[in-house]
Design an enzyme around this catalytic site. Sequence first.
Site, PDB file in Angstrom:
ATOM      1  N   GLY A  29       3.511 -16.153   5.161  1.00 53.78           N
ATOM      2  CA  GLY A  29       3.766 -14.772   4.752  1.00 53.78           C
ATOM      3  C   GLY A  29       4.702 -14.661   3.564  1.00 53.78           C
ATOM      4  O   GLY A  29       5.168 -13.578   3.233  1.00 53.78           O
ATOM      5  N   LYS A  73      -5.500 -16.242   7.440  1.00 56.63           N
ATOM      6  CA  LYS A  73      -6.066 -14.937   7.127  1.00 56.63           C
ATOM      7  C   LYS A  73      -7.590 -14.954   7.112  1.00 56.63           C
ATOM      8  O   LYS A  73      -8.248 -14.009   7.508  1.00 56.63           O
ATOM      9  CB  LYS A  73      -5.556 -14.480   5.767  1.00 56.63           C
ATOM     10  CG  LYS A  73      -5.098 -13.053   5.797  1.00 56.63           C
ATOM     11  CD  LYS A  73      -4.621 -12.586   4.459  1.00 56.63           C
ATOM     12  CE  LYS A  73      -3.498 -13.420   3.937  1.00 56.63           C
ATOM     13  NZ  LYS A  73      -3.381 -13.495   2.521  1.00 56.63           N
ATOM     14  N   HIS A 128       0.958  -3.742   5.382  1.00 55.57           N
ATOM     15  CA  HIS A 128      -0.356  -3.172   5.680  1.00 55.57           C
ATOM     16  C   HIS A 128      -0.476  -1.743   5.153  1.00 55.57           C
ATOM     17  O   HIS A 128      -1.092  -0.888   5.790  1.00 55.57           O
ATOM     18  CB  HIS A 128      -0.670  -3.263   7.183  1.00 55.57           C
ATOM     19  CG  HIS A 128      -0.975  -4.679   7.577  1.00 55.57           C
ATOM     20  ND1 HIS A 128      -2.229  -5.222   7.441  1.00 55.57           N
ATOM     21  CD2 HIS A 128      -0.178  -5.663   8.024  1.00 55.57           C
ATOM     22  CE1 HIS A 128      -2.196  -6.498   7.820  1.00 55.57           C
ATOM     23  NE2 HIS A 128      -0.960  -6.789   8.170  1.00 55.57           N
ATOM     24  N   ASP A 160       1.773  -9.227  -4.111  1.00 49.57           N
ATOM     25  CA  ASP A 160       2.329 -10.584  -4.171  1.00 49.57           C
ATOM     26  C   ASP A 160       2.518 -11.048  -5.609  1.00 49.57           C
ATOM     27  O   ASP A 160       3.560 -11.589  -5.978  1.00 49.57           O
ATOM     28  CB  ASP A 160       1.398 -11.555  -3.435  1.00 49.57           C
ATOM     29  CG  ASP A 160       1.102 -11.088  -2.024  1.00 49.57           C
ATOM     30  OD1 ASP A 160       1.804 -10.169  -1.550  1.00 49.57           O
ATOM     31  OD2 ASP A 160       0.177 -11.628  -1.395  1.00 49.57           O
ATOM     32  N   ASP A 198      -0.385  -1.616   1.359  1.00 45.89           N
ATOM     33  CA  ASP A 198      -0.731  -1.746  -0.074  1.00 45.89           C
ATOM     34  C   ASP A 198      -2.221  -1.536  -0.307  1.00 45.89           C
ATOM     35  O   ASP A 198      -2.618  -0.961  -1.309  1.00 45.89           O
ATOM     36  CB  ASP A 198      -0.235  -3.071  -0.684  1.00 45.89           C
ATOM     37  CG  ASP A 198      -0.864  -4.324  -0.101  1.00 45.89           C
ATOM     38  OD1 ASP A 198      -1.433  -4.259   1.018  1.00 45.89           O
ATOM     39  OD2 ASP A 198      -0.773  -5.392  -0.745  1.00 45.89           O
ATOM     40  N   ARG A 252       7.465 -14.546  -2.385  1.00 47.10           N
ATOM     41  CA  ARG A 252       8.109 -13.243  -2.198  1.00 47.10           C
ATOM     42  C   ARG A 252       8.260 -12.948  -0.709  1.00 47.10           C
ATOM     43  O   ARG A 252       7.534 -13.465   0.129  1.00 47.10           O
ATOM     44  CB  ARG A 252       7.322 -12.129  -2.884  1.00 47.10           C
ATOM     45  CG  ARG A 252       5.916 -11.883  -2.294  1.00 47.10           C
ATOM     46  CD  ARG A 252       5.865 -10.718  -1.332  1.00 47.10           C
ATOM     47  NE  ARG A 252       4.567 -10.561  -0.717  1.00 47.10           N
ATOM     48  CZ  ARG A 252       4.233 -11.040   0.464  1.00 47.10           C
ATOM     49  NH1 ARG A 252       5.085 -11.735   1.176  1.00 47.10           N
ATOM     50  NH2 ARG A 252       3.025 -10.824   0.974  1.00 47.10           N
ATOM     51  N   SER A 309       3.807 -15.829   0.551  1.00 47.18           N
ATOM     52  CA  SER A 309       2.940 -15.812  -0.631  1.00 47.18           C
ATOM     53  C   SER A 309       2.970 -17.056  -1.491  1.00 47.18           C
ATOM     54  O   SER A 309       3.105 -16.984  -2.717  1.00 47.18           O
ATOM     55  CB  SER A 309       3.320 -14.619  -1.505  1.00 47.18           C
ATOM     56  OG  SER A 309       2.327 -13.679  -1.384  1.00 47.18           O
ATOM     57  N   SER A 310       2.835 -18.200  -0.849  1.00 46.06           N
ATOM     58  CA  SER A 310       2.770 -19.433  -1.637  1.00 46.06           C
ATOM     59  C   SER A 310       1.538 -19.413  -2.537  1.00 46.06           C
ATOM     60  O   SER A 310       1.549 -19.952  -3.640  1.00 46.06           O
ATOM     61  CB  SER A 310       2.734 -20.651  -0.724  1.00 46.06           C
ATOM     62  OG  SER A 310       1.630 -20.559   0.139  1.00 46.06           O
TER      63      SER A 310
HETATM   64  P1  NG1 Z   1       0.450 -12.187   2.912  1.00 50.18           P
HETATM   65  O1  NG1 Z   1      -0.650 -12.743   3.731  1.00 50.18           O
HETATM   66  O2  NG1 Z   1       1.721 -12.091   3.622  1.00 50.18           O
HETATM   67  O3  NG1 Z   1       0.585 -12.871   1.583  1.00 50.18           O
HETATM   68  C1  NG1 Z   1      -1.111  -9.985   2.883  1.00 50.18           C
HETATM   69  C2  NG1 Z   1      -1.747  -9.408   1.618  1.00 50.18           C
HETATM   70  C3  NG1 Z   1      -0.841  -8.334   0.989  1.00 50.18           C
HETATM   71  C4  NG1 Z   1      -0.497  -7.276   2.033  1.00 50.18           C
HETATM   72  C5  NG1 Z   1       0.109  -7.972   3.268  1.00 50.18           C
HETATM   73  C6  NG1 Z   1       0.429  -7.001   4.377  1.00 50.18           C
HETATM   74  C7  NG1 Z   1      -3.078 -11.080   0.415  1.00 50.18           C
HETATM   75  C8  NG1 Z   1      -3.066 -12.151  -0.625  1.00 50.18           C
HETATM   76  N1  NG1 Z   1      -1.907 -10.478   0.624  1.00 50.18           N
HETATM   77  O4  NG1 Z   1       0.073 -10.652   2.526  1.00 50.18           O
HETATM   78  O5  NG1 Z   1      -1.504  -7.767  -0.133  1.00 50.18           O
HETATM   79  O6  NG1 Z   1      -1.622  -6.506   2.395  1.00 50.18           O
HETATM   80  O7  NG1 Z   1      -0.803  -8.953   3.804  1.00 50.18           O
HETATM   81  O8  NG1 Z   1       1.340  -6.074   3.926  1.00 50.18           O
HETATM   82  O9  NG1 Z   1      -4.099 -10.772   1.021  1.00 50.18           O
END
Ligand code: NG1
Length: 546
Positions: free
Chosen positions: A189, A288, A61, A238, A63, A54, A191-192
Amino acid sequence: MAAQLPIPVYTTLSDALGDLQTATVQAERWNSVVQEYEQRFGKKPAYIARAPGRVNLIGDHIDYVLFGVFPAAVEQDILIACGPSDANPDAHPGSVAAHNLDPRYGPQSFAPMLKGAPIPSAEEQQEAAGAVRAESWYLDINKRELRWESYVKAGYYGVLDRFFHPSTTDERPAPVDLLVTGCVPAGSGLSSSAAMVVASTLAFLAVNDKISGLTKGQLVEMSMENETRVGVNSGGMDQAASVISMPESALYITFFPSLSAEPIPLPTPRTVPGAVFVCANSLVVSDKVVGAKTRYNLRVVETLVSARVLARHLGVALKPTERPTLREVLGRWLGYTEAKDQSSDLDTETLRDGLQRVLPEVEKLRPARTDGQLGVTMEEMIEWSGLEESVFREVYLSWVDVEATHFQLFKRTKHVFEEALRVLQFRDVCLRATATAGALAEGTLRELGALMDASHDSAAVLCENSCAEVDALVRAAKDAGAYGSRVTGAGWGGCTVSLVAEDAVPAFIAHMREAYPPYRGLDDGALSQVIFATKPSRGACVLKLE
Ligand code: NG1
């Protein structure tokens, strides 16, 4: 409601491919995974499970403080060909042979084990009044090392727990052969990880014939729970985007009082001259887990403490051990308590109005200091919270590891409320464009672009989740004529998303290739992996092959 719909199971490839733009390329991928499966396992797969990555168009930042977000599924996806294996089901119930088309990820075999539950505490034993504890399934997931099959196991866990729990059934899971292939770039970013977990959950559901009767919302819940097995506590954006997305729409996902997703049609060529979202990977891999202390988790703590400090200023009474989010404090300030009525939360208008009214109050979080710092020290933060230090540490710091000399309560809160407002504005512009088909044209795209630009500025200055490379990509995108451009997802690297006129995409990509130094040496094939146009596509599905 979209989340109540059943999980789609198709029986022809053309139905499964549906709107996917590059149908021929996609068909080749799907056919080749079937052929490769046949070669490796000696028979055709029974199913292919598909789950897309997605891109978050706006609303990052926020959710985890329970404000709504606006993502869409991308065409890049994970496919898992799967079927029952010939392994003896009695010797190893539910054993799995997991292969990956990517040669970097070697084949793995594993079987879930039935395990005794941990010995209950004296208190629990008393509560259970002598009842015998059921066993549960156990799969070994290595959380210290990121291994590809961990995501497969994570998806399996939920299926085992929900449908094969030894306390409720004697039925045993089928042995499974599966082959994974994916084109969602990892750590970018997009969401794989959610796509992997959703596809894996679907694959095990399909082979065990457990899909019928399940809704998309239930699959989202299972996938969220499953993803925690690999050590990630995500907000749900995600998984919901991967499962519930619809073609040509983004999803307005809200999390409070419970998860809900509303497909919002995006302006399409029927309503305005066509525009697409272009994702550009900065090639800075954002880890992360490694950076959590000073980045993601720190933002989570800063926003939670901000909620308490703001509540004090607003006169919203909190119990000392409560840890409400900014969204919950805003709701209570506006007179909505969770206990009052779970089913009727703030409507969009009240929320927008509330956000506008609360924004001036955020100034109260601005420290009155002269050293140029907009943040506060740990001692100052504890004082602002009004809690005893020991209680503060227990409520806000005992469950998470964070590190900072100054905590940015003012900046983070301003980002959260303004970004939440931008999400509502983005949603409004899209709804208006759909309602007045044809009339808005260019202006609509400019409005959406301006909101994306403002969102990026806020990420860079207030949330501080951008980085030099991502800022360079955003600048290059604007120079190349994008309506708007922003970092998407967690940030600190990863991808940008830009809104670009459809007929200008080739020129846009050519400009980016020159402007962003890491793209310069790439051939066309490699370039198409790091910068690509994507139209919001449909969510996860299963293709039944026999
Ligand atoms: P990414 O790392 O882009 O999948 C993370 C968080 C989301 C959201 C975004 C920032 C996970 C799995 N996903 O997304 O829920 O907080 O950062 O908007 O931690």
